[in-house]
Design an enzyme around this catalytic site. Structure first.
Site, PDB file in Angstrom:
ATOM      1  N   LYS A   1       0.885  -1.167   0.000  1.00 10.46           N
ATOM      2  CA  LYS A   1       0.000   0.000   0.000  1.00 10.46           C
ATOM      3  C   LYS A   1       0.923   1.217   0.000  1.00 10.46           C
ATOM      4  CE  LYS A   1      -4.207   1.506   2.349  1.00 10.46           C
ATOM      5  NZ  LYS A   1      -5.037   1.787   1.196  1.00 10.46           N
TER       6      LYS A   1
ATOM      7  N   GLU B   1      -9.400  -5.109  -9.095  1.00  9.00           N
ATOM      8  CA  GLU B   1     -10.099  -4.478  -7.974  1.00  9.00           C
ATOM      9  C   GLU B   1     -10.701  -3.166  -8.466  1.00  9.00           C
ATOM     10  OE1 GLU B   1      -7.391  -3.279  -4.847  1.00  9.00           O
ATOM     11  OE2 GLU B   1      -5.898  -2.598  -6.284  1.00  9.00           O
TER      12      GLU B   1
HETATM   13  C1  PLP Z   1      -6.486   0.057  -4.064  1.00  5.00           C
HETATM   14  C2  PLP Z   1      -7.265  -0.409  -2.892  1.00  5.00           C
HETATM   15  N1  PLP Z   1      -7.839  -1.619  -2.925  1.00  5.00           N
HETATM   16  C3  PLP Z   1      -8.559  -2.082  -1.889  1.00  5.00           C
HETATM   17  C4  PLP Z   1      -8.743  -1.331  -0.742  1.00  5.00           C
HETATM   18  C5  PLP Z   1      -9.524  -1.899   0.413  1.00  5.00           C
HETATM   19  O1  PLP Z   1      -8.639  -2.278   1.441  1.00  5.00           O
HETATM   20  P1  PLP Z   1      -9.074  -2.198   2.968  1.00  5.00           P
HETATM   21  O2  PLP Z   1     -10.264  -3.068   3.128  1.00  5.00           O
HETATM   22  O3  PLP Z   1      -7.888  -2.724   3.721  1.00  5.00           O
HETATM   23  O4  PLP Z   1      -9.360  -0.786   3.252  1.00  5.00           O
HETATM   24  C6  PLP Z   1      -8.183  -0.059  -0.669  1.00  5.00           C
HETATM   25  C7  PLP Z   1      -8.402   0.773   0.521  1.00  5.00           C
HETATM   26  O5  PLP Z   1      -7.571   1.030   1.282  1.00  5.00           O
HETATM   27  C8  PLP Z   1      -7.406   0.414  -1.755  1.00  5.00           C
HETATM   28  O6  PLP Z   1      -6.826   1.619  -1.710  1.00  5.00           O
END
Ligand code: PLP
Length: 285
Positions: free
Chosen positions: A151, A184
């Site tokens: 991330k 996604e």
């Molecule tokens: C690119 C991306 N995919 C998926 C998610 C969902 O992840 P999470 O459930 O950990 O927030 C996020 C959010 O943070 C994201 O930025």
């Protein structure tokens, strides 16, 4: 009065929280972050988020410069200092102050910033009516370019996709990987339901290993649903009985139209609503 921001060991006023113009987080998007919810003063899935942060940092050879426990303490301190009962935490680690070159190892200590604030959510009506989405032209970053589990502070790929959503007046976009499989959404993970079973792309397809995704898979399995991680195509989305997105901010939100194809009867489906309710209860329990 502004927020209290935790920056490199101390709480400072929002106006005093500053990042150097030579910080590689700013110059190159070189760093990692987390977005975490606070429900009734409790930090949701705190350890899972902290683990993901440290794993993201390790993958990009970024030394956070402090152990997990002190960072968790600092996060709790920031939530308390800002009296956040229901809100959102942004935890950022930048590579630190370097020079104009790319070399990350000339940077000094990593910069650690914690922001705890109120959260901007999708309007409630979106949960009732569901989201319309389109397929993005922006292809998800190749997993060999940057592992999707990281991330990172560089969200340009997702921002380009988000611009497409805004241009088309829809709530989100579906991103595909270079092989053409669903990865996604620009800021959420995606699930479909077909003949009573749940399907979601594997992380290797180019999805962030979402914490909400993990919780929803667990809750769905506990409720007796089969959940399979497998590659999904555009066609799979078009013929899905239901579709929903998961993410820290959105929680569980139904998708009712994909590229002009109506999903189910055009309203968030029964399984989506059930899992949204279960997630809501779990998060607030
Ligand atoms: C690119 C991306 N995919 C998926 C998610 C969902 O992840 P999470 O459930 O950990 O927030 C996020 C959010 O943070 C994201 O930025």
């Amino acid at each position: 009065m502004g927020l209290k921001i935790w920056q490199n060991g101390e709480l400072v006023d929002e106006a005093q929280a500053k990042v150097s113009v030579f910080d590689h987080g700013l110059l190159y998007g070189d760093g990692v972050f987390e977005g975490i919810r606070v429900y009734s003063g409790n930090i949701f899935e705190f350890e899972a988020h902290i683990d993901r942060l440290y794993e993201s940092a390790k993958a990009i050879r970024l030394d956070i410069g402090m152990d997990k426990r002190p960072l968790m303490d600092a996060t709790e301190e920031t939530v308390k200092a800002n009296e956040i009962e229901d809100g959102y935490i942004r935890l950022l680690v930048t590579r630190g102050v370097g020079d104009l070159g790319l070399n990350p190892f000339v940077c000094g200590k990593a910069g650690v910033i914690i922001i705890a604030a109120n959260i901007q959510l999708y309007p409630e009506e979106f949960y009732e009516t569901g989201l319309k989405v389109i397929s993005a032209n922006a292809v998800r970053t190749h997993p060999l370019t940057l592992p999707p589990q990281v991330k990172s502070l560089n969200y340009l790929n997702n921002i380009l996709a988000k611009i497409e959503a805004i241009d088309h007046g829809v709530g989100e976009v579906v991103m595909y990987n270079p092989q053409g499989y669903v990865a996604e959404a620009s800021g959420d993970n995606i699930f479909i339901i077909r003949k009573g079973e749940l399907f979601t792309p594997p992380i290797q397809a180019g999805a962030l290993d979402g914490i909400t995704r993990q919780v929803v898979m667990k809750l769905a399995r506990e409720s007796g649903y089969t959940v399979t991680e497998r590659n999904l195509t555009k066609f799979d989305l078009y013929i899905a009985d239901e579709c929903f997105l998961t993410g820290t901010a959105a929680e569980v939100i139904g998708v009712v139209e994909i590229d002009g194809r109506i999903v189910g009867d055009g309203k968030p489906g029964a399984v989506t609503k059930e899992l949204r309710k279960k997630f809501f209860e779990y998060a607030r329990s």
